[in-house]
Structures are given as C-alpha cells and as structure tokens.
Enzyme design. Structure first.
Site, PDB file in Angstrom:
ATOM      1  N   CYS A  62       0.807  -1.225   0.000  1.00 47.79           N
ATOM      2  CA  CYS A  62       0.000   0.000   0.000  1.00 47.79           C
ATOM      3  C   CYS A  62       0.839   1.275   0.000  1.00 47.79           C
ATOM      4  CB  CYS A  62      -0.960  -0.009   1.184  1.00 47.79           C
ATOM      5  SG  CYS A  62      -2.074  -1.412   1.127  1.00 47.79           S
ATOM      6  N   HIS A  66      -3.924   6.902   2.182  1.00 51.00           N
ATOM      7  CA  HIS A  66      -4.217   5.552   1.692  1.00 51.00           C
ATOM      8  C   HIS A  66      -5.604   5.139   2.190  1.00 51.00           C
ATOM      9  CE1 HIS A  66      -3.965   1.421   0.658  1.00 51.00           C
ATOM     10  NE2 HIS A  66      -3.876   1.002   1.910  1.00 51.00           N
ATOM     11  N   ASN A  83      -9.991  -0.866  -0.901  1.00 48.67           N
ATOM     12  CA  ASN A  83      -8.539  -0.692  -0.839  1.00 48.67           C
ATOM     13  C   ASN A  83      -7.909  -1.276  -2.111  1.00 48.67           C
ATOM     14  OD1 ASN A  83      -5.816  -0.746  -0.302  1.00 48.67           O
ATOM     15  ND2 ASN A  83      -5.998  -1.702   1.724  1.00 48.67           N
TER      16      ASN A  83
HETATM   17  N1  COA Z   1     -18.328  -9.645   8.257  1.00 46.49           N
HETATM   18  C1  COA Z   1     -18.838  -9.873   9.477  1.00 46.49           C
HETATM   19  N2  COA Z   1     -18.076 -10.116  10.553  1.00 46.49           N
HETATM   20  C2  COA Z   1     -16.734 -10.122  10.370  1.00 46.49           C
HETATM   21  C3  COA Z   1     -16.145  -9.904   9.119  1.00 46.49           C
HETATM   22  C4  COA Z   1     -17.000  -9.650   8.042  1.00 46.49           C
HETATM   23  N3  COA Z   1     -16.549  -9.414   6.788  1.00 46.49           N
HETATM   24  N4  COA Z   1     -14.816  -9.964   9.252  1.00 46.49           N
HETATM   25  C5  COA Z   1     -14.572 -10.217  10.538  1.00 46.49           C
HETATM   26  N5  COA Z   1     -15.726 -10.338  11.223  1.00 46.49           N
HETATM   27  C6  COA Z   1     -15.932 -10.613  12.635  1.00 46.49           C
HETATM   28  C7  COA Z   1     -14.723 -11.244  13.285  1.00 46.49           C
HETATM   29  O1  COA Z   1     -14.699 -12.635  13.041  1.00 46.49           O
HETATM   30  C8  COA Z   1     -14.963 -10.908  14.746  1.00 46.49           C
HETATM   31  O2  COA Z   1     -15.911 -11.808  15.255  1.00 46.49           O
HETATM   32  P1  COA Z   1     -15.772 -12.373  16.765  1.00 46.49           P
HETATM   33  O3  COA Z   1     -15.823 -11.150  17.636  1.00 46.49           O
HETATM   34  O4  COA Z   1     -16.938 -13.271  16.890  1.00 46.49           O
HETATM   35  O5  COA Z   1     -14.435 -13.049  16.798  1.00 46.49           O
HETATM   36  C9  COA Z   1     -15.615  -9.533  14.691  1.00 46.49           C
HETATM   37  O6  COA Z   1     -16.115  -9.384  13.340  1.00 46.49           O
HETATM   38  C10 COA Z   1     -14.662  -8.399  14.976  1.00 46.49           C
HETATM   39  O7  COA Z   1     -13.478  -8.621  14.228  1.00 46.49           O
HETATM   40  P2  COA Z   1     -12.252  -7.639  14.310  1.00 46.49           P
HETATM   41  O8  COA Z   1     -11.120  -8.204  13.506  1.00 46.49           O
HETATM   42  O9  COA Z   1     -12.009  -7.292  15.745  1.00 46.49           O
HETATM   43  O10 COA Z   1     -12.866  -6.372  13.590  1.00 46.49           O
HETATM   44  P3  COA Z   1     -12.221  -4.981  13.409  1.00 46.49           P
HETATM   45  O11 COA Z   1     -13.084  -3.948  13.992  1.00 46.49           O
HETATM   46  O12 COA Z   1     -10.765  -4.988  13.785  1.00 46.49           O
HETATM   47  O13 COA Z   1     -12.291  -4.799  11.831  1.00 46.49           O
HETATM   48  C11 COA Z   1     -10.844  -4.919   9.925  1.00 46.49           C
HETATM   49  C12 COA Z   1     -11.610  -5.704  10.989  1.00 46.49           C
HETATM   50  C13 COA Z   1     -10.101  -5.881   9.028  1.00 46.49           C
HETATM   51  C14 COA Z   1     -11.851  -4.131   9.109  1.00 46.49           C
HETATM   52  C15 COA Z   1      -9.878  -3.961  10.635  1.00 46.49           C
HETATM   53  O14 COA Z   1      -9.124  -4.663  11.599  1.00 46.49           O
HETATM   54  C16 COA Z   1      -8.937  -3.286   9.695  1.00 46.49           C
HETATM   55  O15 COA Z   1      -9.330  -2.463   8.898  1.00 46.49           O
HETATM   56  N6  COA Z   1      -7.627  -3.581   9.807  1.00 46.49           N
HETATM   57  C17 COA Z   1      -6.619  -2.938   9.025  1.00 46.49           C
HETATM   58  C18 COA Z   1      -6.771  -3.350   7.603  1.00 46.49           C
HETATM   59  C19 COA Z   1      -5.753  -2.708   6.741  1.00 46.49           C
HETATM   60  O16 COA Z   1      -5.486  -1.550   6.893  1.00 46.49           O
HETATM   61  N7  COA Z   1      -5.223  -3.517   5.839  1.00 46.49           N
HETATM   62  C20 COA Z   1      -4.419  -3.142   4.783  1.00 46.49           C
HETATM   63  C21 COA Z   1      -3.212  -2.446   5.219  1.00 46.49           C
HETATM   64  S1  COA Z   1      -2.911  -1.358   4.043  1.00 46.49           S
END
Ligand code: COA
Length: 331
Positions: free
Chosen positions: A111, A254, A284
C-alpha cells in the site's frame, strides 16, 4: 529546479460489486462492512490483467500532458499483482504503451508502493539520470483474494493511477519533503507467501482451504500499527516544515479503513472537508489508492495550483510514509 507531478490519470474497472454481492456467499453483511471499514462498493476486473488497467491510465496521463510515449525515460510500476512474476509489469507496460525509449522496474511495497515509487522517480530526476519518469501504482487485488475469507475479501478492490514526474522552473511548486519508513517485523501480520499463479487467477476464487498464495491478514494488529504509523508521519512532516492545519489544502491518505483515515486527520488537526475519501466507492486498491484519489481530485477541478497536499500511506511490510508537495498543474 523542483520535481513536479505534471499530469495524472487513473483507471478503475467498470464492474461494480456492492457489499450485497458478498452477503449470499459468506457470513457478512452490508452494515458490518460499512461500519467497520467505510466501504460500500468496489470494482473488480472480471477479465484482463494489471497492464490492461494501467494502459488506459498511461494513455490519458500522456495525452493530457500533450506528449508521446517515446518521451518517457523510465517507467516505475508499484504493484504486488504484476501480470507475471517476470517479465516485470513495467516491461509489459513499456511495450503495450509504446514507451520505446524507457527503461524501468517494478517496486513492491504494497500500500506504500506509490509513495516509495514517487520518491524513487524524484531521485532519478534530481540526479540527472532521467527527465520524464512515469510513476504507476495499481493492483488487481481480486487475483490474490480468497473469497472464502470474510476478514480480507471484503476490504479490497482493483484499480490504478499514473503520475508523470518532471522538472519545473517554478520554484514555488513540486515535491518538497518525504518521510518513508519500514519495519519488517510487521511482515507476520499481513502477507502472501507464495506468488505462484496468484495474479493470473480470476477475480472470484473460492479455494477449499486457505492457501498461502492469498492475502493473509491479522486485521487488528495491522489496524493498531496503521493508526499510529500513518498519523505519526503525517504530523511529523507538518511539524518539520512548520505547517499548521490551516496551511494544508488536502490530505490524500491511503484508503484501507475510514477509521484509520479519521484518526490521521484528527492527529493533524485537519477538518474532514480537507480529507480525500473514496474508500466507499473503491475499497482498498493497495498501490492504487493514492494516485486514484489525486487523479479524481484533479479531474473534479478541486486541486488548485499552489495547494499544499500531504500524501500518507500504511501497508504490508510494514511500510509507511508521507510526502509533502505543492500542486503544480494549472487548470
Ligand atoms: N463480516 C462480518 N463479521 C466479520 C467480518 C466480516 N466481513 N470480518 C470479521 N468479522 C468478525 C470477526 O470474526 C470478529 O468476530 P468475533 O468477535 O466473533 O471473533 C468480529 O467481526 C470483529 O473482528 P475484528 O477483527 O475485531 O474487527 P475490526 O473492527 O478490527 O475490523 C478490519 C476488521 C479488518 C476491518 C480492521 O481490523 C482493519 O481495517 N484492519 C486494518 C486493515 C488494513 O489496513 N489492511 C491493509 C493495510 S494497508
């Protein structure tokens, strides 16, 4: 003489996939995706490869500058999804676009690829090695997504942008400062081990098991590092250039997660009206997000000559950084 972005263009595939597309395939829903990420829809390239997206962006970029492809000295493609492992995406694009006098190379920084590539291009021009460098950033993320993995497949989209770099005799514009960082310890939280035929895969892939040639991510760890990393470098580049939030016209961050973008803007003291957000439309696109944002802003007529702009990124590696520039394309 400073180095300036003298033309910019982007391309996104025409096929739109809303969050509803995933609802009957995996255990997710529109409300979760929008609340946690800010994404409403994304584009997937249902046929073709990265070079097929880059080519129209290159042609538009050169047309708008009024030069032919043979005038390009060097083409840098920031990507993690080249058409092939080799030849490079830059070689493929050089041939397709007719950049017969250009050499070039690919740059892999996920990214942060566009920011790394931009500063590489500036270095080539500053050193006198090149006069016109085409800096491309883009990814066909659909080719390396496991569409069974709900924690990653909903986050990404396909698209790219292309910027032309050259010298200008106007000392008041151009790329002014950069802070680029890397911490390889972050590699364990966001990676793809084995490229294999990944970038040849169609946009929908539902493997029986999670294989290593797909994006693997520990979302929370990436999130925590991204919030701190992107905000830190953006605040630091303002401080060391004695800039207040009033001096900044635009933050072009980003587009990985709206919450990461908001945290960065808050740390910079920037009003949300100065922050470019298009994650709702495109998700993204990895190396594509920043040039797509810049190109949209420019083509919407919102970027004025002399505007101070901060670009900020965070991605796999970990890699992150910020660039300060003064916009130098007259309307
Ligand atoms: N739909 C529904 N539920 C989902 C899901 C989806 N697509 N993806 C994950 N979940 C669930 C998880 O399994 C978890 O369930 P649990 O509590 O029963 O275990 C719950 O949602 C919370 O998951 P969590 O990972 O804590 O969510 P979050 O608030 O951290 O959001 C991301 C997840 C991926 C959106 C977030 O962590 C993120 O944006 N991370 C950075 C991503 C990024 O920048 N990546 C590229 C770098 S450039």
């Amino acid at each position: 003489m400073p180095v300036v972005i003298s033309s910019i263009a982007h391309f996104v595939p025409p096929d739109i996939f809303t969050n509803a597309y995933f609802e009957d395939k995996i255990d997710t829903n529109d409300e979760w995706i929008q609340t946690r990420t800010g994404i409403k829809e994304r584009r997937f390239q249902v046929s073709g490869e990265l070079s097929d997206m880059l080519l129209p962006a290159v042609e538009q970029c050169l047309n708008e500058r009024g030069i032919g492809p043979e005038e390009i000295d060097c083409v840098i493609v920031a990507t993690i999804t080249p058409d092939n492992s080799f030849p490079s995406a830059s070689a493929t694009l050089q041939h397709k676009a007719g950049m017969t006098n250009a050499w070039g190379y690919d740059l892999s920084a996920a990214c942060s690829g566009f920011l790394y590539a931009l500063m590489s291009g500036v270095g080539l021009i500053d050193s006198g090695t090149c006069k016109k460098v085409l800096v491309c950033g883009g990814d066909k993320m659909s080719s390396i997504l496991n569409f069974n993995d709900r924690t990653t497949c909903i986050l990404f989209g396909d698209g790219c942008g292309v910027a032309l770099l050259e010298k200008t005799d106007d000392a008041s514009v151009g790329i002014q400062d950069s802070i680029l960082k890397m911490d390889g310890n972050g590699g364990q939280y966001l990676y793809m081990s084995d490229h294999g035929d990944g970038a040849k895969a169609p946009f929908e892939d539902y493997p029986d098991e999670i294989k290593q040639q797909y994006v693997i991510q520990d979302g929370q760890s990436v999130f925590k590092s991204a919030v701190v990393g992107m905000a830190d470098v953006s605040a630091e580049i303002m401080e060391r250039n004695n800039l207040t939030s009033q001096d900044i016209s635009w933050l072009v961050p980003h587009q990985a997660n709206l919450r990461i973008i908001d945290a960065t803007a808050r740390r910079m003291g920037l009003d949300s009206s100065k922050v470019i957000v298009n994650i709702d439309k495109f998700g993204n696109t990895t190396a594509g997000t920043i040039p797509i944002c810049l190109s949209e802003l420019h083509h919407q007529g919102k970027l004025n000559y002399g505007d101070k702009v901060i670009l900020a990124s965070f991605g796999a590696g970990f890699t992150w950084g910020s660039i300060l520039l003064t916009w130098g394309i007259k309307k």
